[in-house]
Motif scaffolding. Structure first.
Motif, PDB file in Angstrom:
ATOM      1  N   UNK A 187     -33.788  -9.683  31.135  1.00 53.12           N
ATOM      2  CA  UNK A 187     -34.352  -8.852  30.090  1.00 53.12           C
ATOM      3  C   UNK A 187     -34.772  -9.750  28.937  1.00 53.12           C
ATOM      4  N   UNK A 188     -35.988  -9.568  28.479  1.00 55.33           N
ATOM      5  CA  UNK A 188     -36.482 -10.315  27.327  1.00 55.33           C
ATOM      6  C   UNK A 188     -36.126  -9.565  26.051  1.00 55.33           C
ATOM      7  N   UNK A 189     -35.685 -10.310  25.079  1.00 58.86           N
ATOM      8  CA  UNK A 189     -35.306  -9.722  23.799  1.00 58.86           C
ATOM      9  C   UNK A 189     -36.432  -9.866  22.789  1.00 58.86           C
ATOM     10  N   UNK A 190     -36.594  -8.863  21.959  1.00 60.72           N
ATOM     11  CA  UNK A 190     -37.553  -8.950  20.866  1.00 60.72           C
ATOM     12  C   UNK A 190     -36.981  -9.860  19.785  1.00 60.72           C
ATOM     13  N   UNK A 191     -37.815 -10.211  18.815  1.00 56.72           N
ATOM     14  CA  UNK A 191     -37.334 -11.052  17.714  1.00 56.72           C
ATOM     15  C   UNK A 191     -36.182 -10.376  16.976  1.00 56.72           C
ATOM     16  N   UNK A 192     -36.315  -9.068  16.767  1.00 52.75           N
ATOM     17  CA  UNK A 192     -35.268  -8.326  16.062  1.00 52.75           C
ATOM     18  C   UNK A 192     -33.964  -8.352  16.857  1.00 52.75           C
ATOM     19  N   UNK A 193     -34.048  -8.172  18.173  1.00 50.33           N
ATOM     20  CA  UNK A 193     -32.848  -8.199  19.017  1.00 50.33           C
ATOM     21  C   UNK A 193     -32.240  -9.597  19.083  1.00 50.33           C
ATOM     22  N   UNK A 245     -27.840 -12.583  25.659  1.00 52.44           N
ATOM     23  CA  UNK A 245     -27.281 -11.366  26.255  1.00 52.44           C
ATOM     24  C   UNK A 245     -25.999 -11.650  27.013  1.00 52.44           C
ATOM     25  N   UNK A 246     -25.958 -12.756  27.713  1.00 54.10           N
ATOM     26  CA  UNK A 246     -24.753 -13.130  28.449  1.00 54.10           C
ATOM     27  C   UNK A 246     -23.585 -13.340  27.495  1.00 54.10           C
ATOM     28  N   UNK A 247     -23.831 -14.017  26.396  1.00 53.56           N
ATOM     29  CA  UNK A 247     -22.777 -14.285  25.418  1.00 53.56           C
ATOM     30  C   UNK A 247     -22.311 -12.997  24.739  1.00 53.56           C
ATOM     31  N   UNK A 248     -23.248 -12.155  24.339  1.00 53.23           N
ATOM     32  CA  UNK A 248     -22.879 -10.892  23.694  1.00 53.23           C
ATOM     33  C   UNK A 248     -22.120 -10.001  24.669  1.00 53.23           C
ATOM     34  N   UNK A 249     -22.550  -9.968  25.924  1.00 49.87           N
ATOM     35  CA  UNK A 249     -21.836  -9.133  26.901  1.00 49.87           C
ATOM     36  C   UNK A 249     -20.430  -9.655  27.149  1.00 49.87           C
ATOM     37  N   UNK A 250     -20.236 -10.979  27.123  1.00 51.09           N
ATOM     38  CA  UNK A 250     -18.894 -11.550  27.277  1.00 51.09           C
ATOM     39  C   UNK A 250     -18.014 -11.188  26.082  1.00 51.09           C
ATOM     40  N   UNK A 251     -18.583 -11.230  24.887  1.00 48.46           N
ATOM     41  CA  UNK A 251     -17.832 -10.846  23.689  1.00 48.46           C
ATOM     42  C   UNK A 251     -17.429  -9.376  23.750  1.00 48.46           C
ATOM     43  N   UNK A 252     -18.326  -8.545  24.225  1.00 49.61           N
ATOM     44  CA  UNK A 252     -18.046  -7.121  24.357  1.00 49.61           C
ATOM     45  C   UNK A 252     -16.983  -6.878  25.414  1.00 49.61           C
ATOM     46  N   UNK A 253     -17.092  -7.558  26.534  1.00 48.50           N
ATOM     47  CA  UNK A 253     -16.128  -7.396  27.621  1.00 48.50           C
ATOM     48  C   UNK A 253     -14.727  -7.831  27.200  1.00 48.50           C
ATOM     49  N   UNK A 254     -14.638  -8.906  26.432  1.00 44.25           N
ATOM     50  CA  UNK A 254     -13.335  -9.427  25.980  1.00 44.25           C
ATOM     51  C   UNK A 254     -12.814  -8.717  24.737  1.00 44.25           C
ATOM     52  N   UNK A 255     -13.493  -7.686  24.283  1.00 37.64           N
ATOM     53  CA  UNK A 255     -13.117  -6.906  23.110  1.00 37.64           C
ATOM     54  C   UNK A 255     -13.079  -7.720  21.823  1.00 37.64           C
ATOM     55  N   UNK A 256     -13.872  -8.772  21.760  1.00 31.87           N
ATOM     56  CA  UNK A 256     -14.016  -9.518  20.512  1.00 31.87           C
ATOM     57  C   UNK A 256     -14.892  -8.696  19.568  1.00 31.87           C
ATOM     58  N   UNK A 257     -15.894  -8.037  20.138  1.00 29.44           N
ATOM     59  CA  UNK A 257     -16.719  -7.105  19.382  1.00 29.44           C
ATOM     60  C   UNK A 257     -16.577  -5.730  20.043  1.00 29.44           C
ATOM     61  N   UNK A 258     -16.989  -4.701  19.329  1.00 30.71           N
ATOM     62  CA  UNK A 258     -16.912  -3.345  19.878  1.00 30.71           C
ATOM     63  C   UNK A 258     -18.321  -2.800  20.093  1.00 30.71           C
ATOM     64  N   UNK A 259     -18.383  -1.641  20.713  1.00 24.44           N
ATOM     65  CA  UNK A 259     -19.675  -1.003  20.936  1.00 24.44           C
ATOM     66  C   UNK A 259     -20.334  -0.639  19.608  1.00 24.44           C
ATOM     67  N   UNK A 260     -19.556  -0.423  18.575  1.00 30.22           N
ATOM     68  CA  UNK A 260     -20.106  -0.123  17.242  1.00 30.22           C
ATOM     69  C   UNK A 260     -20.923  -1.298  16.705  1.00 30.22           C
ATOM     70  N   UNK A 261     -20.535  -2.513  17.085  1.00 31.93           N
ATOM     71  CA  UNK A 261     -21.250  -3.708  16.629  1.00 31.93           C
ATOM     72  C   UNK A 261     -22.633  -3.828  17.248  1.00 31.93           C
ATOM     73  N   UNK A 262     -22.895  -3.057  18.292  1.00 28.81           N
ATOM     74  CA  UNK A 262     -24.174  -3.127  18.982  1.00 28.81           C
ATOM     75  C   UNK A 262     -25.246  -2.266  18.322  1.00 28.81           C
ATOM     76  N   UNK A 263     -24.910  -1.609  17.236  1.00 31.02           N
ATOM     77  CA  UNK A 263     -25.845  -0.678  16.602  1.00 31.02           C
ATOM     78  C   UNK A 263     -27.120  -1.349  16.103  1.00 31.02           C
ATOM     79  N   UNK A 264     -27.085  -2.641  15.862  1.00 32.09           N
ATOM     80  CA  UNK A 264     -28.268  -3.337  15.353  1.00 32.09           C
ATOM     81  C   UNK A 264     -29.280  -3.659  16.462  1.00 32.09           C
ATOM     82  N   UNK A 265     -28.896  -3.462  17.720  1.00 31.65           N
ATOM     83  CA  UNK A 265     -29.816  -3.691  18.838  1.00 31.65           C
ATOM     84  C   UNK A 265     -30.693  -2.473  19.072  1.00 31.65           C
ATOM     85  N   UNK A 266     -31.788  -2.696  19.781  1.00 32.17           N
ATOM     86  CA  UNK A 266     -32.619  -1.569  20.201  1.00 32.17           C
ATOM     87  C   UNK A 266     -31.829  -0.750  21.220  1.00 32.17           C
ATOM     88  N   UNK A 267     -32.236   0.485  21.397  1.00 35.42           N
ATOM     89  CA  UNK A 267     -31.537   1.402  22.312  1.00 35.42           C
ATOM     90  C   UNK A 267     -31.471   0.833  23.733  1.00 35.42           C
TER      91      UNK A 267
END
Length: 109
Positions: free
Chosen positions: A1-7, A75-97
């Motif tokens: 998946x390609x990310x936009x500049x904002x993402x 994306x791989x790094x963010x998904x690893x952080x999410x999986x390890x509960x370093x970040x929560x789903x609430x932290x993903x609000x700044x991404x596109x849907x």
């Protein structure tokens, strides 16, 4: 998946937030070892070996996760952080849907 500049910008911010959280957690772990040594609950050599092992293991973890993170690994790094509960789903609000749904799908997989 390609990310936009904002993402991509959001991913960099989340990765930095994850790094800061993990560093704080690591320092807390080191503090526990040093505090135990200060209170004479362990001898000098034992405390040194515990601290050395903890720092070495932590350094390997941090370098594997955060060194050389380029746009293709965001994306791989963010998904690893999410999986390890370093970040929560609430932290993903700044991404596109689309990206947010993709990351949540990866975590739940």
């Amino acid at each position: 998946m390609d990310l936009s500049k904002k993402d991509k910008k959001a991913a960099r911010e989340i990765i930095e937030k994850g790094l800061q959280k993990e560093m704080a957690q690591g320092l807390d772990d080191f503090y526990i070892i040093l505090n135990s040594w200060r209170e004479k609950k362990s001898d000098n050599l034992d405390a040194y070996h515990q601290l050395y092992k903890k720092i070495t293991k932590f350094d390997k973890h941090i370098s594997r996760r955060y060194d050389y993170v380029t746009g293709s690994r965001y994306l791989l790094t963010v998904s690893a952080l999410l999986y390890d509960d370093v970040i929560s789903e609430c932290d993903l609000s700044c991404f596109s849907e689309e990206v947010r749904e993709y990351l949540i799908k990866i975590k739940n997989f």
